[in-house]
Design a protein around this motif. Structure first.
Motif, short mmCIF file in Angstrom:
data_model
loop_
_atom_site.label_atom_id
_atom_site.label_comp_id
_atom_site.label_asym_id
_atom_site.label_seq_id
_atom_site.Cartn_x
_atom_site.Cartn_y
_atom_site.Cartn_z
N ASP A 142 5.88 17.22 68.08
CA ASP A 142 5.74 18.62 68.48
C ASP A 142 5.06 19.40 67.35
N THR A 143 4.50 20.56 67.72
CA THR A 143 3.77 21.39 66.76
C THR A 143 4.49 22.70 66.49
N PHE A 144 4.59 23.04 65.23
CA PHE A 144 5.14 24.34 64.83
C PHE A 144 3.99 25.33 64.70
N SER A 145 4.15 26.51 65.31
CA SER A 145 3.17 27.59 65.18
C SER A 145 3.85 28.77 64.50
N TYR A 146 3.30 29.19 63.39
CA TYR A 146 3.88 30.31 62.66
C TYR A 146 3.79 31.60 63.49
N ASN A 147 2.64 31.88 64.07
CA ASN A 147 2.49 33.11 64.87
C ASN A 147 3.44 33.13 66.07
N LYS A 148 3.61 31.98 66.70
CA LYS A 148 4.52 31.92 67.84
C LYS A 148 5.96 32.19 67.40
N SER A 149 6.31 31.76 66.21
CA SER A 149 7.66 31.95 65.70
C SER A 149 7.93 33.41 65.33
N GLY A 186 6.04 36.15 66.21
CA GLY A 186 5.64 37.17 67.18
C GLY A 186 4.68 38.16 66.53
N ALA A 187 4.28 39.15 67.32
CA ALA A 187 3.34 40.16 66.81
C ALA A 187 4.00 40.96 65.68
N ARG A 188 3.20 41.27 64.67
CA ARG A 188 3.72 42.01 63.51
C ARG A 188 3.65 43.51 63.80
N THR A 189 4.56 43.97 64.65
CA THR A 189 4.57 45.36 65.09
C THR A 189 5.85 46.06 64.63
N GLU A 197 0.11 46.91 59.48
CA GLU A 197 1.44 46.40 59.87
C GLU A 197 1.56 44.93 59.52
N GLY A 198 2.66 44.55 58.92
CA GLY A 198 2.94 43.14 58.68
C GLY A 198 2.48 42.62 57.35
N GLY A 199 2.05 43.48 56.43
CA GLY A 199 1.66 43.01 55.12
C GLY A 199 2.80 42.22 54.48
N GLY A 200 2.51 41.03 53.97
CA GLY A 200 3.55 40.18 53.37
C GLY A 200 3.85 38.92 54.17
N VAL A 201 3.45 38.92 55.44
CA VAL A 201 3.78 37.75 56.28
C VAL A 201 3.01 36.51 55.80
#
Length: 412
Positions: A253-260, A262-265, A285-289
């Motif tokens: 299986d594949t891990f997706s960081y963005n899917k985990s 979600g949107a940086r809102t 928005e989301g600086g640091g991710v």
């Protein structure tokens, strides 16, 4: 002369039959149908009822085709569906009436033709028609299903910040195959052959088994980076670290960081902080991710994960060596890696005291001796970096080497 004699005999027989038919038709108008006989060579399904009155014929047919109770069995338990429960009827009376009236229609000429045909070894067969209440049958099957069905339980795994591993075992589910059962009952009723049957049961296997979670017993790779905990950026690192943590990645299986993450809102808990857009630092928005994705990426490299997607930043990062950063942008660039092992792995992030640590747990059988090598090359105002992963044996001899990424940075 002999042919003529045979012809005369045959003609006389036909005339006699016709006269007999007319006589019978005349008698039918005054006789009681209760006592009259069904003409010979007439069948209900495969049962010969010729020469019987309606009562006798009904008794004979019911001996074979009377609706019976359906018994359904699973293990030691038996469920019974009685004919009255579903309004089951083979409509014998309707079929008998059709058989009786075959030679007693309103058209006397047709009646004569039919009588002659039946008299000369012809046959007429009336089929029984099954009827039942589909809604009532479905309700009964649904109730049986409620008694039998057992929800499948997936094994669970939780690794606490202290490293304590908490596991719960899996359990197979049991499910009545409603579609198959209905099909079996429909066939019974259509063929008028009621029989006892074992309930069709499906065993539902858990996707995550006890063996899967029990196999996770060691850290395959880990990495830490530091940050200022008292800023909006630090707050975002906490949010991203938590949302991408405690992830079980099954084999292949594949891990997706963005899917985990979600949107940086704002609605997802993220705040405005410095991000690089078009090569410039701006508030967003989301600086640091990206620091969290970079930390996970390095742990994944050391754990032997198969990197499927990774991107470097425009400029070298302060929190990771050149060639080992993972820039992400929701909806555009992502960090993705596949679990290449036959056992699952578990991603655990710990964020506290100005540090984010990512640990990838797995099976000790899959643990590899890995180190990372980055080769830098300067071209004009750019820094070119090749990132390699090198596998070692127990004596630190190189087994193999793989190129992970080609990176290109602007010099500040």
């Amino acid at each position: 002369m002999l042919k003529f004699t045979r012809y005369r005999l045959k003609l006389m027989l036909i005339i006699s039959l016709l006269l007999g038919s007319f006589l019978m038709l005349g008698m039918q108008k005054t006789a009681s149908s209760k006592d009259e006989k069904i003409f010979k060579n007439i069948f209900i399904q495969d049962i010969d009822i010729g020469g019987l009155n309606l009562s006798e014929a009904k008794l004979k047919v019911n001996q074979v085709y009377e609706p019976k109770t359906i018994e359904l069995k699973y293990n030691d338990k038996v469920w019974r569906i009685y004919p009255k429960d579903i309004d089951l009827d083979f409509n014998v009376d309707n079929s008998l009436e059709k058989a009786y009236k075959y030679t007693r229609s309103e058209d006397n000429l047709d009646n004569i033709k039919r009588i002659v045909n039946l008299s000369f070894a012809g046959t007429y067969e009336v089929n029984l028609h099954s009827s039942y209440d589909e809604v009532k049958l479905t309700e009964i099957i649904d109730k049986i299903s409620e008694e039998i069905d057992v929800q499948v339980q997936e094994a669970t795994l939780e690794i606490k910040d202290s490293g304590e591993i908490v596991r719960t075992p899996s359990k197979e589910g049991i499910e009545l195959d409603v579609v198959k059962l209905k099909e079996e009952i429909y066939n019974m009723l259509a063929e008028k052959q009621i029989k006892n049957t074992d309930l069709p049961i499906n065993i539902i296997k858990p996707t995550i088994t006890t063996e899967d979670v029990n196999s996770i017993d060691t850290i395959l790779g880990q990495y830490s980076t530091g940050f200022n905990d008292h800023t909006s950026r630090g707050s975002n690192i906490h949010v991203a670290g938590k949302s991408s943590s405690d992830r079980l990645v099954m084999p292949m299986d594949t891990f997706s960081y963005n899917k985990s993450t979600g949107a940086r809102t704002w609605s997802n808990g993220y705040k405005s902080a410095k991000v690089i857009v078009g090569g410039r630092y701006v508030n967003g928005e989301g600086g640091g991710v990206c620091q969290v994705s970079t930390t996970i990426y390095n742990a994944a490299l050391l754990a032997g994960m198969e990197i499927e997607e990774v991107h470097n930043h425009t400029y070298p990062s302060r929190y990771a060596p050149k060639g080992r950063d993972a820039a992400v942008s929701y909806g555009y660039t992502d960090l993705k890696f596949k679990n290449p092992y036959s056992h699952p792995v578990y991603i655990k992030n710990i964020v506290n005291n100005g540090a984010v640590t990512s640990k990838i747990y797995g099976c000790s059988q899959d643990r590899e001796r890995i180190y990372l090598k980055c080769e830098e090359k300067y071209e004009k105002e750019k820094i070119m970096v090749k990132t390699y992963r090198i596998y070692l044996d127990e004596e630190n001899n190189k087994i193999r080497e793989e190129l992970i990424s080609n990176n290109k940075y602007k010099m500040k």
